[in-house]
Design a protein around this motif. Structure first.
Motif, PDB file in Angstrom:
ATOM      1  N   UNK A 194      30.095 -16.585 -19.302  1.00 24.64           N
ATOM      2  CA  UNK A 194      30.780 -17.759 -18.774  1.00 24.64           C
ATOM      3  C   UNK A 194      30.038 -18.262 -17.539  1.00 24.64           C
ATOM      4  N   UNK A 195      29.559 -19.490 -17.610  1.00 26.01           N
ATOM      5  CA  UNK A 195      28.932 -20.122 -16.439  1.00 26.01           C
ATOM      6  C   UNK A 195      30.034 -20.636 -15.525  1.00 26.01           C
ATOM      7  N   UNK A 196      29.941 -20.314 -14.253  1.00 28.51           N
ATOM      8  CA  UNK A 196      30.993 -20.644 -13.292  1.00 28.51           C
ATOM      9  C   UNK A 196      30.434 -21.562 -12.205  1.00 28.51           C
ATOM     10  N   UNK A 197      31.085 -22.716 -12.051  1.00 27.77           N
ATOM     11  CA  UNK A 197      30.701 -23.672 -11.011  1.00 27.77           C
ATOM     12  C   UNK A 197      31.888 -23.830 -10.067  1.00 27.77           C
ATOM     13  N   UNK A 198      31.797 -23.209  -8.911  1.00 30.12           N
ATOM     14  CA  UNK A 198      32.873 -23.349  -7.928  1.00 30.12           C
ATOM     15  C   UNK A 198      32.941 -24.773  -7.402  1.00 30.12           C
ATOM     16  N   UNK A 234      28.478 -31.597  -4.526  1.00 33.11           N
ATOM     17  CA  UNK A 234      28.006 -31.693  -3.153  1.00 33.11           C
ATOM     18  C   UNK A 234      27.256 -30.455  -2.697  1.00 33.11           C
ATOM     19  N   UNK A 235      27.727 -29.287  -3.118  1.00 31.65           N
ATOM     20  CA  UNK A 235      27.056 -28.047  -2.733  1.00 31.65           C
ATOM     21  C   UNK A 235      25.616 -28.037  -3.231  1.00 31.65           C
ATOM     22  N   UNK A 236      25.394 -28.591  -4.427  1.00 30.87           N
ATOM     23  CA  UNK A 236      24.042 -28.648  -4.973  1.00 30.87           C
ATOM     24  C   UNK A 236      23.202 -29.698  -4.243  1.00 30.87           C
ATOM     25  N   UNK A 237      23.822 -30.808  -3.854  1.00 29.89           N
ATOM     26  CA  UNK A 237      23.101 -31.825  -3.073  1.00 29.89           C
ATOM     27  C   UNK A 237      22.586 -31.211  -1.779  1.00 29.89           C
ATOM     28  N   UNK A 238      23.456 -30.467  -1.111  1.00 29.24           N
ATOM     29  CA  UNK A 238      23.056 -29.837   0.153  1.00 29.24           C
ATOM     30  C   UNK A 238      21.966 -28.794  -0.053  1.00 29.24           C
ATOM     31  N   UNK A 290      34.773 -24.757 -14.312  1.00 31.01           N
ATOM     32  CA  UNK A 290      34.449 -25.574 -13.138  1.00 31.01           C
ATOM     33  C   UNK A 290      35.659 -25.729 -12.232  1.00 31.01           C
ATOM     34  N   UNK A 291      35.410 -25.713 -10.920  1.00 27.41           N
ATOM     35  CA  UNK A 291      36.480 -25.935  -9.954  1.00 27.41           C
ATOM     36  C   UNK A 291      36.673 -27.415  -9.669  1.00 27.41           C
ATOM     37  N   UNK A 292      35.907 -27.957  -8.762  1.00 30.20           N
ATOM     38  CA  UNK A 292      35.995 -29.382  -8.417  1.00 30.20           C
ATOM     39  C   UNK A 292      34.735 -29.756  -7.654  1.00 30.20           C
ATOM     40  N   UNK A 293      34.364 -31.039  -7.709  1.00 35.29           N
ATOM     41  CA  UNK A 293      33.192 -31.496  -6.964  1.00 35.29           C
ATOM     42  C   UNK A 293      33.534 -32.739  -6.165  1.00 35.29           C
ATOM     43  N   UNK A 294      32.746 -32.968  -5.119  1.00 31.34           N
ATOM     44  CA  UNK A 294      32.899 -34.175  -4.325  1.00 31.34           C
ATOM     45  C   UNK A 294      33.552 -33.936  -2.988  1.00 31.34           C
ATOM     46  N   UNK A 295      33.450 -34.940  -2.136  1.00 32.84           N
ATOM     47  CA  UNK A 295      34.025 -34.889  -0.802  1.00 32.84           C
ATOM     48  C   UNK A 295      33.482 -36.039   0.016  1.00 32.84           C
ATOM     49  N   UNK A 296      34.158 -36.397   1.102  1.00 33.33           N
ATOM     50  CA  UNK A 296      33.752 -37.573   1.885  1.00 33.33           C
ATOM     51  C   UNK A 296      32.351 -37.492   2.456  1.00 33.33           C
ATOM     52  N   UNK A 297      31.852 -36.290   2.707  1.00 29.47           N
ATOM     53  CA  UNK A 297      30.521 -36.178   3.301  1.00 29.47           C
ATOM     54  C   UNK A 297      29.403 -36.585   2.350  1.00 29.47           C
ATOM     55  N   UNK A 324      29.922 -39.251   0.112  1.00 32.14           N
ATOM     56  CA  UNK A 324      30.273 -40.580  -0.397  1.00 32.14           C
ATOM     57  C   UNK A 324      29.228 -41.638  -0.086  1.00 32.14           C
ATOM     58  N   UNK A 325      28.369 -41.377   0.859  1.00 26.55           N
ATOM     59  CA  UNK A 325      27.401 -42.401   1.284  1.00 26.55           C
ATOM     60  C   UNK A 325      26.011 -42.188   0.688  1.00 26.55           C
ATOM     61  N   UNK A 326      25.852 -41.197  -0.197  1.00 26.70           N
ATOM     62  CA  UNK A 326      24.547 -40.987  -0.812  1.00 26.70           C
ATOM     63  C   UNK A 326      24.303 -42.067  -1.864  1.00 26.70           C
ATOM     64  N   UNK A 327      23.087 -42.145  -2.371  1.00 24.85           N
ATOM     65  CA  UNK A 327      22.755 -43.118  -3.411  1.00 24.85           C
ATOM     66  C   UNK A 327      23.660 -42.908  -4.631  1.00 24.85           C
ATOM     67  N   UNK A 328      24.057 -44.001  -5.311  1.00 27.83           N
ATOM     68  CA  UNK A 328      24.984 -43.876  -6.448  1.00 27.83           C
ATOM     69  C   UNK A 328      24.552 -42.850  -7.481  1.00 27.83           C
ATOM     70  N   UNK A 329      23.255 -42.773  -7.770  1.00 25.81           N
ATOM     71  CA  UNK A 329      22.793 -41.836  -8.796  1.00 25.81           C
ATOM     72  C   UNK A 329      22.814 -40.389  -8.327  1.00 25.81           C
ATOM     73  N   UNK A 330      23.065 -40.174  -7.045  1.00 27.41           N
ATOM     74  CA  UNK A 330      23.101 -38.816  -6.500  1.00 27.41           C
ATOM     75  C   UNK A 330      24.507 -38.410  -6.042  1.00 27.41           C
ATOM     76  N   UNK A 331      25.505 -39.209  -6.336  1.00 25.96           N
ATOM     77  CA  UNK A 331      26.862 -38.844  -5.931  1.00 25.96           C
ATOM     78  C   UNK A 331      27.268 -37.523  -6.585  1.00 25.96           C
ATOM     79  N   UNK A 332      28.110 -36.776  -5.889  1.00 26.75           N
ATOM     80  CA  UNK A 332      28.518 -35.463  -6.380  1.00 26.75           C
ATOM     81  C   UNK A 332      29.158 -35.537  -7.762  1.00 26.75           C
TER      82      UNK A 332
END
Length: 358
Positions: free
Chosen positions: A5-9, A45-49, A71-78, A80-88
């Motif tokens: 099982x692949x797990x993405x927190x 977002x964790x992967x973006x960072x 999968x848990x959940x992705x995204x957050x306000x920090x 939100x300002x990245x390029x559209x193709x790189x959004x969480x």
């Protein structure tokens, strides 16, 4: 026997709720002499960072190799300002597309113990049992789009909605199969009085319905369906609809259950299945032990049912969750007079312990 099982927190409360789902999933499999091997992956977002991209190649490779993805959940306000193709959130769309997932299942059940939490009257929602089947790989989310274009000094944007007969037939057949295991009723939702894609959708569903006389099929415009979900939710068994309408209606229906934290989902297709709660990353409560893990735990039950074909273990988790709620335990979003409030991890342990008693 062991499953991969692949797990993405992911982000926000994602790692917390996934940890409890892993605990419960392992406990349920253990009852039948089996186990799961978990492979931790980055996304959102964790992967973006970490690597500068919301869906690393390594995560995609692990997902394709695995028996299922949790999968848990992705995204957050920090982010939100990245390029559209790189959004969480692109991580979710990328996984769905790469794994060829075309059906999103969102069950909405309201046990009597939670009926008072619903914004609707308890008698209207007690016993509600709806399965929303959402087309997941087509429609406006994957259509041609343009934003930021300026014409005659005016900024414009567009998103294109497109569906083909094979796409509609595939999801409709899936909904019919699901209905045969339930109450043999399917409500197809569209906007055929306005949209060309919806008129094609309705014609295609009607053609297939003629070959399944044992299934009662009716049609609702999406605005009427949204209203009926509030006025009389018990009328519904299986709802099948397109990507956009399914996204909106399933979130609306989730509120009927009293907390969006209770609702699981399964995304199924020709590749590895993806399982996640329908709520977001809730960064405002991350790390505080307030998150409700039951939506993720119930997603693990769907993972057992649809990807691992471990129906007994899936039913065991669902029964354990019901029992813990009946005994009066709840996270902050569920607790009401007479109930005992517990933390995220305490809820996971309670469900795990209940599995050993059933």
């Amino acid at each position: 026997m062991s499953y991969d099982v692949a797990v993405i927190g992911g982000d926000g409360i994602g790692p917390e709720i996934v940890a409890e789902a892993q605990r419960v999933l392992q406990a349920a499999l253990k009852q039948y002499g089996k186990s799961a091997e978990f492979t931790s992956c980055l996304a959102g977002g964790a992967a973006i960072d970490a690597v500068g991209h919301p869906l690393p190649k390594e995560t995609l490779a692990a997902a394709h190799k695995a028996d299922a993805v949790l999968l848990g959940a992705v995204g957050g306000p920090q982010w939100d300002t990245v390029e559209p193709e790189l959004r969480a959130e692109k991580a979710i769309l990328g996984l769905r597309q790469s794994l060829e997932l075309y059906a999103n299942l969102r069950p909405i059940r309201v046990p009597a113990i939670l009926a008072e939490r619903s914004p609707l009257k308890a008698e209207k929602v007690t016993g509600v049992d709806i399965l929303i089947v959402r087309e997941l790989s087509g429609g406006i989310y994957y259509g041609e789009r343009q934003e930021g274009a300026v014409q005659d000094g005016v900024e414009q944007a567009f998103d294109k909605e497109s569906y083909s007969v094979p796409e509609i037939e595939r999801i409709t057949r899936f909904a019919f199969r699901a209905a045969k295991l339930r109450r043999n009723k399917v409500t197809s939702v569209d906007k055929a009085n306005v949209l060309a894609t919806s008129r094609l959708w309705r014609r295609t569903v009607e053609k297939l319905a003629a070959t399944e006389p044992e299934i009662k099929v009716n049609h609702l415009y999406v605005d009427n369906c949204a209203m009926q979900l509030i006025l009389a939710p018990k009328q519904f068994d299986v709802i099948v609809t397109n990507n956009l309408f399914g996204d909106i209606l399933s979130d609306e229906a989730a509120v009927i259950a009293g907390s969006i934290g209770m609702l699981p989902s399964a995304s199924i297709g020709s590749g590895t299945g993806l399982y996640e709660p329908i709520h977001g990353s809730a960064p405002d409560i991350a790390g505080r032990g307030l998150a409700n893990p039951l939506g993720t735990i119930l997603s693990a039950a769907l993972l057992l049912r649809y990807s691992l074909k471990e129906e007994a273990a899936a039913c065991l988790i669902e029964a354990a969750v019901d029992k813990v709620l009946e005994e009066g335990y709840g996270t902050i979003d569920l607790v009401q007079s007479g109930m005992t409030q517990v933390t995220t991890s305490e809820m996971g342990r309670l469900v795990e312990r209940q599995i050993g008693k059933i």
